[in-house]
Design an enzyme around this catalytic site. Structure first.
Site, PDB file in Angstrom:
ATOM      1  N   ASP A  53       0.832  -1.213   0.000  1.00 51.14           N
ATOM      2  CA  ASP A  53       0.000   0.000   0.000  1.00 51.14           C
ATOM      3  C   ASP A  53       0.864   1.259   0.000  1.00 51.14           C
ATOM      4  O   ASP A  53       2.076   1.215   0.260  1.00 51.14           O
ATOM      5  CB  ASP A  53      -0.914  -0.028   1.238  1.00 51.14           C
ATOM      6  CG  ASP A  53      -2.265   0.615   0.974  1.00 51.14           C
ATOM      7  OD1 ASP A  53      -2.354   1.456   0.065  1.00 51.14           O
ATOM      8  OD2 ASP A  53      -3.232   0.278   1.695  1.00 51.14           O
TER       9      ASP A  53
ATOM     10  N   ASP B  32     -10.853   1.722  -3.382  1.00 52.51           N
ATOM     11  CA  ASP B  32     -11.334   1.286  -2.064  1.00 52.51           C
ATOM     12  C   ASP B  32     -12.846   1.104  -2.077  1.00 52.51           C
ATOM     13  O   ASP B  32     -13.420   0.630  -1.103  1.00 52.51           O
ATOM     14  CB  ASP B  32     -10.974   2.333  -1.003  1.00 52.51           C
ATOM     15  CG  ASP B  32      -9.542   2.154  -0.514  1.00 52.51           C
ATOM     16  OD1 ASP B  32      -8.890   1.187  -0.946  1.00 52.51           O
ATOM     17  OD2 ASP B  32      -9.080   2.980   0.301  1.00 52.51           O
TER      18      ASP B  32
HETATM   19  C1  GLA Z   1      -5.796   1.878   2.357  1.00 52.02           C
HETATM   20  C2  GLA Z   1      -6.173   0.777   1.383  1.00 52.02           C
HETATM   21  C3  GLA Z   1      -7.249  -0.092   1.986  1.00 52.02           C
HETATM   22  C4  GLA Z   1      -6.779  -0.671   3.316  1.00 52.02           C
HETATM   23  C5  GLA Z   1      -6.347   0.454   4.242  1.00 52.02           C
HETATM   24  C6  GLA Z   1      -5.700  -0.086   5.502  1.00 52.02           C
HETATM   25  O1  GLA Z   1      -6.819   2.776   2.515  1.00 52.02           O
HETATM   26  O2  GLA Z   1      -6.575   1.330   0.165  1.00 52.02           O
HETATM   27  O3  GLA Z   1      -7.598  -1.138   1.104  1.00 52.02           O
HETATM   28  O4  GLA Z   1      -5.717  -1.564   3.084  1.00 52.02           O
HETATM   29  O5  GLA Z   1      -5.399   1.325   3.595  1.00 52.02           O
HETATM   30  O6  GLA Z   1      -5.269   0.925   6.329  1.00 52.02           O
END
Ligand code: GLA
Length: 702
Positions: free
Chosen positions: A448, A505
């Protein structure tokens, strides 16, 4: 000095490029189109496409071409802006060399006052695919600062007078917007140290409003995983120049003697129509971009812990979640954020990549063993480029983050960025990841990146590629997913190392249909994660049926990101059945030819994938239809004379299935020709919002 009018031709299987010396040191693109006959008279082609002088222009007009320069009356954006010492350098690039050889054209310019050398290559790498690369080199220890440098400058063929670009934001990525190209200059830029959600790195140029599928179009991608700045500027005579700058840094970039600076690659693909363009992009990604894709096994169904448990983790809860996942047919359990030292929320812990003993008193191994015991493999979330001010790493090395000594250290999502161009920071992160992968049986990393780079030293994108490259070499079997608050860092340069991207997301199926429609214009389903989320959706608040969520998630690399324990028995059964369908069809979905299905009702989305004698389609209604009986769904692209058995795989959307005229026949299969399917289509009940049907098409065995 190269004689004006001299031309060079490069050919691929199905494409020709013709370059012409247009004036002093200028090279123009005289032709970009389907392959020309071998005997084509290039001089005639150039002359017939050249306008005469009019009253209001220089006697020897400058056209810019592939390396526009700010001199002799050229008024557009120059390809390079350079400073030497305190003065703006003259930008007197002289064409030193040009040659066309088979599928490749190479040209070199040298700037006379600074010695800066630009090597340009246009290489045809697929039937209709061209890669453009630019490299810079300086010989002497000059004091040269590059204020801007373009990775691509090109005159747009005049038939492409519309552009579709994809701007967005967090949780609403890739909103397709079509513009008619006119006298207003268009600027699209990202200033995040990553492509971000801004437009300008994925583009389609076409000759209409983009709604039709019957004219040729040019798709362009800037592969950098850093920033970009894209300009589309039309001059008074109607000539449009596209430029993409992919290496930018406030204050300029210092060039050192003998360093070769690669300005990132640009990919150009020419399609006969939008569907063809999509197919060519998918082929290119599958063949030339993805790491050893031919070795990949089937894309396993994921259960991701994020929307199921968020930070509310402990070993017992995770084991229960894993067991419930296995019961649905899940094949990989991905432990998302919250597992490492001090990470009880998003305000601490990044950088301390040791397992948190408060959650896992005996480490991660008991959970991993439990997951393996259920016949699933194990994946883990990491965000290696970041550091929380509240972390042991930051306390020990406050100077390891990107920062400006004269200013505060503003955070985003409570975090800062580790400066991975520092060898010590790089080595620390590399060691931390190596320790995790050496000491645990981890099949998959979700990688990420949730903060923009401010300040940015311009070096991070190279450091991250170096780190990913090193890990891929050490652990070739470990798959990597690239996520950046969803789809904030999707580019070919990332995909060289990754097996999957997280497109958004937003798991709300209505939003997701639109987001996937845009991504699939460039990328195939096997690398696009698509998850069944909870209802109500935590981002949009919308409630949707499990049947709808599951059908939408099946078209992608399927996963589940919600807690099965929060579902009814019915919902679990529906989800289980869709996971089984996904397994049955993933070879088609992940290797076949993609078709966008167009329907007169704008709230109906349809996608189909064909492979060999089988095809699977999804057709989804998001709004309440104008007519009770919507127009039949037409399925183009099958073999016209072949007979196919057409079924609607179960489970069916409950309310709508009552309106099927002949449910038994839909279950056992209608036999129809490819032509009948393309022309007449199927009468499906699609009146209600949030209804979707799967359509299975299989060649009738005689
Ligand atoms: C980001 C990612 C999510 C999740 C969160 C965890 O927002 O896009 O999918 O993994 O971090 O903190």
């Amino acid at each position: 000095m190269i004689e004006t009018g001299k031309s060079w031709r490069t050919d691929g299987d199905d494409i020709t490029l013709v370059f012409v010396a247009a004036g002093r040191d200028e090279i123009d693109l005289a032709y970009l189109g389907p392959r020309l006959p071998d005997g084509e008279d290039l001089s005639a082609l150039v002359r017939a496409g050249t306008f005469g002088l009019h009253e209001n222009e220089p006697d020897a007009p400058r056209i810019g071409g592939l390396l526009p320069q700010a001199h002799d009356g050229y008024r557009g954006r120059p390809a390079y802006q350079i400073r030497s010492g305190k003065r703006q350098a003259d930008c007197g690039f002289q064409l030193a060399h040009i040659q066309a050889n088979g599928p490749n054209m190479m040209a070199t310019w040298v700037e006379k006052s600074t010695g800066l050398q630009v090597d340009m290559s246009w290489e045809i790498v697929g039937p209709r695919t061209v890669e453009v690369t630019m490299e810079l080199m300086v010989d002497d220890e000059g004091d040269i600062l590059l204020d801007s440098a373009s990775s691509l400058s090109m005159p747009l063929p005049r038939r492409f007078n519309h552009m579709t670009a994809f701007s967005g934001r967090w949780a609403r990525e890739m909103q397709a917007k079509t513009t008619r190209i006119g006298p207003q200059a268009i600027e699209m830029r990202s200033a995040n140290g990553k492509p971000g959600f801004d437009a300008g790195n994925w583009l389609v140029f076409h000759g209409d409003d983009g709604q039709n599928n019957d004219a040729d179009c040019l798709g362009i991608h800037a592969s950098s995983c850093g920033d970009h700045m894209t300009h589309v500027v039309q001059d008074q005579d109607g000539r449009t120049c596209l430029s993409i700058e992919a290496l930018r840094q406030p204050g300029g970039i210092a060039l050192n003697a003998s360093d070769i600076t690669n300005l990132g690659q640009i990919t150009l693909i020419l399609g006969d129509n939008q569907d063809h363009l999509t197919q060519l992009f998918h082929d290119h990604v599958r063949t030339n971009v993805l790491p050893q894709r031919t070795d990949w096994g089937p894309r396993k169904v994921h259960l991701n812990s994020w929307e199921a448990l968020a930070f509310d983790l402990d070993e017992a809860k995770l084991k229960t979640l894993a067991s419930a996942a296995a019961d649905l047919g899940i094949e990989r359990f991905v432990l998302d954020d919250g597992w490492f030292k001090g990470r009880r929320g998003d305000d601490a812990g990044l950088g301390d990549w040791q397992v948190d003993e408060a959650i896992f008193p005996d480490g991660l191994t008991p959970l991993i063993d439990h997951v393996h015991g259920l016949d699933m493999d194990f994946g883990l979330w990491v965000e290696p480029e970041m550091v929380s001010p509240d972390s042991d790493l930051y306390r020990a090395h406050p100077d390891w983050c990107l920062h400006d000594d004269r200013a505060d250290r503003p955070t985003e999502r409570n975090q800062l960025v580790l400066d991975l161009s520092r060898e010590d920071a790089f080595a620390y992160i590399h060691d931390a990841l190596t320790a995790l992968l050496d000491n645990h049986d981890i099949a998959y990393l979700k990688w990420d990146h949730n903060r923009r780079l401010f300040p940015d030293n311009g070096l991070q994108q190279f450091a991250i590629q170096r780190l990913l490259g090193k890990l891929r070499q050490q652990y070739p079997a470990v798959e990597i997913e690239s996520c950046s608050s969803g789809g904030g860092r999707v580019s070919f340069s990332m995909l060289q190392y990754c097996h999957r991207i997280w497109p958004s997301d937003n798991n709300d199926p209505i939003e997701r249909l639109r987001i996937m429609e845009s991504w699939t214009r460039f990328l195939p389903f096997e690398i696009l994660g698509n998850h069944v989320g909870p209802s109500p959706n935590p981002i949009t608040g919308r409630r949707t049926d499990m049947d709808f969520r599951a059908k939408v998630a099946l078209f992608g690399h399927m996963g589940v990101e919600t807690n099965p324990a929060a579902m009814s028995e019915d919902e679990r059964a529906i989800l289980r059945a869709h996971i089984a369908l996904y397994k049955q069809w993933r070879d088609v979905l992940h290797g076949g030819a993609f078709r966008q299905l167009r329907h007169p009702e704008s709230s109906i989305y349809g996608q189909m994938v064909l492979s060999g004698q089988r095809a699977l389609a999804v057709v989804a209604q998001t709004a309440f239809a104008e007519n009770f009986n919507v127009a039949p769904v037409r399925l183009p692209g099958l073999d016209a004379d072949t007979l196919y058995s057409v079924t609607l795989p179960k489970p069916w959307p409950q309310k709508s299935s009552a309106y099927l005229a002949d449910p038994d026949a839909w279950e056992s299969g209608f036999v129809l020709s490819g032509r009948a399917l393309a022309e007449r289509g199927l009468a499906l009940p699609l009146t209600y919002p949030e209804t979707a049907w799967l359509i299975a098409i299989e060649e009738q065995k005689s």
